[in-house]
Design a protein around this motif. Structure first.
Motif, PDB file in Angstrom:
ATOM      1  N   ILE B  56      75.335   4.545  75.550  1.00  0.00           N
ATOM      2  CA  ILE B  56      74.840   3.212  75.918  1.00  0.00           C
ATOM      3  C   ILE B  56      73.398   3.309  76.409  1.00  0.00           C
ATOM      4  CG2 ILE B  56      75.123   1.293  77.530  1.00  0.00           C
ATOM      5  CD1 ILE B  56      77.391   1.063  75.781  1.00  0.00           C
ATOM      6  N   ALA B  57      73.065   4.417  77.066  1.00  0.00           N
ATOM      7  CA  ALA B  57      71.706   4.555  77.596  1.00  0.00           C
ATOM      8  C   ALA B  57      70.680   4.487  76.463  1.00  0.00           C
ATOM      9  CB  ALA B  57      71.568   5.865  78.365  1.00  0.00           C
ATOM     10  N   ILE B  58      70.928   5.221  75.382  1.00  0.00           N
ATOM     11  CA  ILE B  58      69.935   5.222  74.297  1.00  0.00           C
ATOM     12  C   ILE B  58      70.024   3.930  73.478  1.00  0.00           C
ATOM     13  CG2 ILE B  58      71.370   6.536  72.674  1.00  0.00           C
ATOM     14  CD1 ILE B  58      68.597   7.873  71.883  1.00  0.00           C
ATOM     15  N   ILE B  59      71.247   3.415  73.335  1.00  0.00           N
ATOM     16  CA  ILE B  59      71.406   2.145  72.608  1.00  0.00           C
ATOM     17  C   ILE B  59      70.636   1.035  73.319  1.00  0.00           C
ATOM     18  CG2 ILE B  59      73.080   0.336  72.081  1.00  0.00           C
ATOM     19  CD1 ILE B  59      75.133   2.642  71.589  1.00  0.00           C
ATOM     20  N   ALA B  60      70.738   1.023  74.648  1.00  0.00           N
ATOM     21  CA  ALA B  60      70.062  -0.026  75.416  1.00  0.00           C
ATOM     22  C   ALA B  60      68.547   0.107  75.288  1.00  0.00           C
ATOM     23  CB  ALA B  60      70.480   0.042  76.879  1.00  0.00           C
ATOM     24  N   GLN B  61      68.058   1.353  75.314  1.00  0.00           N
ATOM     25  CA  GLN B  61      66.614   1.565  75.130  1.00  0.00           C
ATOM     26  C   GLN B  61      66.150   0.983  73.804  1.00  0.00           C
ATOM     27  OE1 GLN B  61      65.696   5.772  75.493  1.00  0.00           O
ATOM     28  NE2 GLN B  61      64.716   5.319  77.448  1.00  0.00           N
ATOM     29  N   ALA B  66      63.886  -3.376  70.264  1.00  0.00           N
ATOM     30  CA  ALA B  66      64.183  -3.976  68.956  1.00  0.00           C
ATOM     31  C   ALA B  66      64.321  -5.487  69.078  1.00  0.00           C
ATOM     32  CB  ALA B  66      65.459  -3.376  68.368  1.00  0.00           C
ATOM     33  N   THR B  67      64.799  -5.961  70.232  1.00  0.00           N
ATOM     34  CA  THR B  67      64.886  -7.410  70.431  1.00  0.00           C
ATOM     35  C   THR B  67      63.494  -8.034  70.365  1.00  0.00           C
ATOM     36  OG1 THR B  67      66.791  -7.064  71.866  1.00  0.00           O
ATOM     37  CG2 THR B  67      65.735  -9.218  71.957  1.00  0.00           C
ATOM     38  N   GLY B 318      72.827  -9.340  64.970  1.00  0.00           N
ATOM     39  CA  GLY B 318      72.635  -8.262  63.999  1.00  0.00           C
ATOM     40  C   GLY B 318      71.814  -7.132  64.597  1.00  0.00           C
ATOM     41  N   VAL B 319      70.806  -7.476  65.381  1.00  0.00           N
ATOM     42  CA  VAL B 319      69.958  -6.453  66.003  1.00  0.00           C
ATOM     43  C   VAL B 319      70.768  -5.648  67.025  1.00  0.00           C
ATOM     44  CG1 VAL B 319      67.902  -6.069  67.418  1.00  0.00           C
ATOM     45  CG2 VAL B 319      67.850  -7.760  65.588  1.00  0.00           C
ATOM     46  N   VAL B 320      71.694  -6.309  67.714  1.00  0.00           N
ATOM     47  CA  VAL B 320      72.582  -5.593  68.643  1.00  0.00           C
ATOM     48  C   VAL B 320      73.404  -4.561  67.862  1.00  0.00           C
ATOM     49  CG1 VAL B 320      74.627  -5.849  70.108  1.00  0.00           C
ATOM     50  CG2 VAL B 320      72.700  -7.429  70.367  1.00  0.00           C
ATOM     51  N   PHE B 321      73.970  -4.983  66.741  1.00  0.00           N
ATOM     52  CA  PHE B 321      74.739  -4.044  65.917  1.00  0.00           C
ATOM     53  C   PHE B 321      73.842  -2.901  65.436  1.00  0.00           C
ATOM     54  CE2 PHE B 321      77.497  -7.869  64.490  1.00  0.00           C
ATOM     55  CZ  PHE B 321      78.220  -7.787  65.657  1.00  0.00           C
ATOM     56  N   GLY B 322      72.633  -3.258  65.035  1.00  0.00           N
ATOM     57  CA  GLY B 322      71.691  -2.251  64.548  1.00  0.00           C
ATOM     58  C   GLY B 322      71.357  -1.231  65.623  1.00  0.00           C
ATOM     59  N   ALA B 323      71.125  -1.714  66.850  1.00  0.00           N
ATOM     60  CA  ALA B 323      70.785  -0.809  67.952  1.00  0.00           C
ATOM     61  C   ALA B 323      71.954   0.130  68.240  1.00  0.00           C
ATOM     62  CB  ALA B 323      70.419  -1.613  69.198  1.00  0.00           C
ATOM     63  N   LEU B 328      73.810   5.446  68.279  1.00  0.00           N
ATOM     64  CA  LEU B 328      74.927   6.392  68.149  1.00  0.00           C
ATOM     65  C   LEU B 328      74.543   7.555  67.255  1.00  0.00           C
ATOM     66  CD1 LEU B 328      78.050   4.059  67.784  1.00  0.00           C
ATOM     67  CD2 LEU B 328      77.378   5.452  69.750  1.00  0.00           C
ATOM     68  N   VAL B 329      73.876   7.257  66.155  1.00  0.00           N
ATOM     69  CA  VAL B 329      73.535   8.332  65.224  1.00  0.00           C
ATOM     70  C   VAL B 329      72.462   9.234  65.833  1.00  0.00           C
ATOM     71  CG1 VAL B 329      72.708   8.879  62.917  1.00  0.00           C
ATOM     72  CG2 VAL B 329      74.204   6.929  63.257  1.00  0.00           C
TER      73      VAL B 329
END
Ligand SMILES: Nc1ncnc2c1ncn2[C@@H]1O[C@H](COP(=O)(O)OP(=O)(O)O)[C@@H](O)[C@H]1O
Ligand SMILES: [Mg+2]
Lengths: 256, 370
Positions: B56-61, B66-67, B318-323, B328-329
Motif C-alpha cells: 500500500i505504501a508504494i501504491i499510495a505514492q 498519478a491522480t 481506473g487510475v486507482v486500479f492502475g496504481a 504491486l508489480v
C-alpha cells in the motif's frame, strides 16, 4: 409589421485594406426565418461574426429592439439575445449530451456541485421541444448524428436566451435525411413565434422550404432582398448566382 | 413507423453489458489478475500484515502523483516536471528543518517547512501553467525544461547550503509534531488491531506485528476521492473535461480554459509536494535524486487507468486500479526473490502499450468511429 428584434444599418467590416462588408442592411423579425444567401467569400460568415460579437464592425450600427448596441465580445452578444450556432457547433464529442448542453453554464448546487438530475431533465425536455426525444442524456455527443448535434446546439442556444438564432450553414455537411431533420427543427423554432432565425445556406431549395425573407450577399454587399412572396423563383436563382443571368453562365461554360 | 422516436433506438443494456463497456474494465481486469498471480507466487506473503502495508505504501505514492497527472491529461496537458518537483519539495523541507528558515528567520517547524514549500511549489506550478497557456507551446517541451531546471536547482541548492546532496539523521519529528505525524506517521491502526484481535497479524513472538498503514495511504484516498468528486460531480469537473476535449468549443461556451489548465498544473505540483512531504516525514531524510523518473510512472499509470493521451476523457477509478497494479508489480521482487526486478519494467512497458490501444478503441467507440 412588427418591429424587428435585430436591425443592421450600413454595416461595414474591413480587414486591413480588404473590404469584407461594404455597407449591409438587414432586419430580423421574431417568428421569421431569414435566409442569408451568397457565394463563397460573399461575406456571410463575416456578417454573422460581427453580429455575434466576434468581430467589431468598422462602420455602421447594430440595433437590438430599436436600441443601438456595441458588442465587444461574444458574451455581450449572447446576453443581448444573439445565439450563434457555428458550423463546428462548439460541441465536445467525448462529453455527454447534458454536459455539453450546460458547458460553461452549469447549474450549481452547494460547493459547485452539479445538479445533474435537474440538468439531465432540462436537456431532455428542451431537445424534445424541438424534435428529438433522447431517453439517455448521458449518451456521448460523439455517438449522435450530425442533424442531432445541430438540434442539440440549437436547443442549447434557445434555452440560454437566444432571441435571434444564427445558423451558419447548418445543412451543408449533412446527408439528405439529416438535412430534413434540421429543416424540421428550424420550422419548430419558427413556430414558437418569439425567435428570429438567420439561416445561412447555399441551397436554394432549403431556403425556399423554410424562409420567410431573403437577403442575398455578393462581394460584401446586399444585391437583393425581399420576402418569399416578393421574389420570383427566377430572381432567387439569379441572385444565388451572384446576380448573373443563367443564360450568361451557360454561355461562359460553353466557351471553355 | 411514424410514431417511433429517437429514444426507442437506444437498446436497453443489462447491468453486465454496461459494466463491461466501462473504461475502467481493462485496468480492473489486469489488477485482479496481478493480485491473484502475486498471492500465489509469493505464497500469500505479499498480502500478509507487513506485505500489505509495504504494498500500500508504494501504491499510495504512485496513486498520489498519478491522480495529478491524470487530471491534467484529461484537460489535455502533460507535466514532466513531477519527479523534479518531488525532489525540489523534499529538498526544500529537509533543508529548512536542518538549517532553519530562509533569511535567518529562525527554526523551522514541520508545519512551516511544509507550507513554505507548498507555497513555492504551487507558485512554480502556476508559472509552468502560465507559460504553457500564454505561449501556446506544447506542455511536453515546457515541462521538460522544468524537469531539468528544477532538478538542477535542487542539486545546486543542496551543494551550496548543505555541502552534500543528501540530508539524513533529522530528528524524528513525528514524536513531537502532530503535523509531521499527519504526513509521515501511521493511519488506520484499527485495521491492524482488528486483524490482531481476530488472531492474525502476529510476529514470531506472537505479539502484534504491524500497527498501521503509512499516512500516505490516507492522503492518497483523500486526493483520489477529491479528484473523483471534482471530476464527476462539480462544475470545475465539467470544465476540465471540456478543456481537454476541444478547448475552442469550451472557450466559445464561456469555459475559462486557461484558468482550468493553470489550476491543474498547480494541482500536479501539490500532488508532488504531498508525495515528498510523506517521504520526508516518514524517513527523516532527503536527497537530490528523490522523485527521479516518477513523472513517467505517473503518466504511465494514468494511461493504464484509461486516461486518453489526447485529453477529454479519463477515470479516477481506473487510475486507482492502475496504481494498484503498477505498485504491486514494482514491489513483487521483494516477495518473490527468484525473479529479476527488471521484469517490472518489461511488464510496465507491455501493459502501457496494451492500454494505449485499448484507450484508442474506447475513444473511437465514443466518437462513433466503431
Ligand atoms: N479574419 C479575416 N482576415 C482577412 N480576411 C478575411 C477574414 N475573414 C474573412 N476574410 C475575407 O472576407 C471575405 C468574406 O469571407 P466570409 O465572410 O467567410 O465569406 P462566406 O462566409 O460568405 O463564404 C473572404 O474573401 C475572406 O477571405
Ligand atoms: Mg462561411
Amino acid at each position: 409589421m412588427a418591429e424587428p428584434y435585430l436591425r443592421v444599418e450600413n454595416l461595414q467590416k474591413q480587414f486591413g485594406p480588404f473590404i469584407a462588408l461594404g455597407g449591409v442592411d438587414l432586419e430580423i423579425y421574431p417568428g421569421e426565418v431569414h435566409a442569408l444567401l451568397g457565394d463563397n467569400g460573399a461575406g456571410k460568415s463575416t456578417l454573422i461574426k460581427t453580429l455575434a460579437g466576434v468581430h467589431q464592425p468598422s462602420g455602421g450600427q447594430i440595433y437590438v429592439e430599436g436600441k443601438p448596441v456595441n458588442f465587444r465580445s461574444p458574451r455581450d452578444a449572447s446576453s443581448a439575445g444573439i445565439g450563434t450556432v457555428y458550423q463546428d457547433l462548439a460541441l465536445n464529442q467525448l462529453m455527454s449530451i447534458t454536459r455539453n448542453f450546460f458547458m460553461g453554464r452549469e447549474i450549481k448546487g452547494p460547493l459547485g456541485t452539479l445538479k445533474m438530475d435537474e440538468m439531465n431533465k432540462i436537456a431532455h425536455d428542451e431537445m424534445l421541444k424541438i424534435g428529438i426525444d433522447f431517453s439517455d442524456p448521458t449518451q456521448a455527443v460523439g455517438t449522435m448524428s450530425g442533424g442531432q448535434r445541430q438540434t442539440l446546439a440549437i436547443a442549447r442556444a434557445i434555452y440560454f436566451g437566444a432571441r435571434v438564432l444564427i445558423l451558419d450553414e447548418p445543412t451543408s455537411a449533412l446527408g439528405q435525411k439529416q438535412q430534413m431533420e434540421v429543416l424540421k427543427t428550424i420550422k419548430r423554432v419558427r413556430a414558437r413565434g418569439d425567435i428570429g432565425i438567420i439561416f445561412i445556406t447555399h441551397n436554394e431549395i432549403h431556403s425556399k422550404l423554410v424562409a420567410d425573407r431573403f437577403t442575398f450577399l455578393a462581394l460584401g454587399k446586399v444585391i437583393g432582398s425581399g420576402t418569399l412572396q416578393e421574389l420570383a423563383d427566377e430572381d432567387i436563382r439569379k441572385l444565388m448566382a451572384g446576380g448573373a443571368e443563367m443564360a450568361d453562365l451557360e454561355q461562359e461554360l460553353a466557351a471553355i | 413507423m411514424a410514431d417511433r422516436s429517437e429514444s426507442d433506438r437506444l437498446q436497453q443494456e443489462t447491468w453486465l453489458q454496461r459494466t463491461i463497456r466501462r473504461p475502467e474494465i481493462g485496468s480492473f481486469t489486469v489488477m485482479i489478475v496481478i493480485i491473484i498471480a502475486l498471492s500465489m507466487a509469493s505464497n500469500g506473503k505479499a498480502f500478509n500484515a507487513l506485505g500489505l502495508k509495504n504494498n500500500i505504501a508504494i501504491i499510495a505514492q504512485y496513486g498520489i502523483i498519478a491522480t495529478g497527472a491524470a487530471m491534467l491529461m484529461i484537460a489535455g496537458e502533460f507535466d514532466l516536471s513531477i519527479g523534479s518537483m518531488i525532489g525540489f519539495a523534499g529538498m526544500s523541507m529537509a533543508m529548512m528543518l536542518k538549517w532553519g528558515l530562509p533569511f535567518g528567520l529562525g527554526e523551522a517547524t514541520p508545519f512551516l517547512a511544509f507550507f513554505i514549500t507548498l507555497a513555492m511549489t504551487l507558485s512554480i506550478g502556476w508559472v509552468i501553467g502560465t507559460v504553457v497557456v500564454r505561449s501556446g507551446l506544447s506542455s511536453f517541451i515546457v515541462t521538460l525544461a522544468f524537469l531539468f531546471f528544477m532538478r538542477g536547482v535542487t542539486e545546486v541548492s543542496f551543494r551550496l547550503i548543505n555541502q552534500s546532496t543528501q540530508i539524513s539523521g533529522l530528528p524524528d519529528y513525528k514524536e513531537t509534531s502532530w503535523f509531521a505525524d499527519l504526513l509521515g506517521g501511521e493511519v488506520f491502526g484499527w485495521f491492524y488491531d482488528l486483524w490482531f484481535a481476530l488472531g492474525g497479524n502476529l510476529n514470531r513472538r506472537g505479539e502484534q506485528w504491524v500497527d498501521g498503514f503509512d499516512a500516505r495511504f490516507l492522503w492518497w484516498l483523500i486526493i483520489a476521492g477529491g479528484a473523483y468528486f471534482i471530476l464527476s460531480r462539480t462544475q470545475i469537473g465539467n470544465w476540465i473535461y471540456a478543456t481537454g476535449d476541444n478547448k475552442e468549443s469550451a472557450r466559445a461556451n464561456g469555459v475559462p480554459v486557461n484558468r482550468v489548465k493553470v489550476g491543474l498544473f498547480m494541482f500536479t505540483a501539490f500532488c508532488a509536494t504531498m508525495f515528498a512531504a510523506c517521504q520526508v516525514f516518514d524517513t527523516n531524510t532527503s536527497d537530490a535524486a528523490k522523485g527521479n523518473l516518477q513523472e513517467l510512472f505517473a503518466i504511465a499509470i494514468a494511461v493504464v487507468g484509461g486516461t486518453l493521451m489526447t485529453g477529454g476523457f479519463g477515470s479516477i477509478i481506473g487510475v486507482v486500479f492502475g496504481a494498484i497494479t503498477v505498485g504491486l508489480v514494482a514491489n513483487a521482487v521483494f516477495f518473490i526473490p527468484t525473479i529479476d526486478g527488471a521484469w517490472f519494467r518489461v511488464f510496465l512497458g507491455g501493459i502501457l502499450l496494451a492500454a494505449v490501444f485499448a484507450n484508442e478503441r474506447i475513444r473511437k467507440r465514443i466518437t462513433g468511429g466503431i
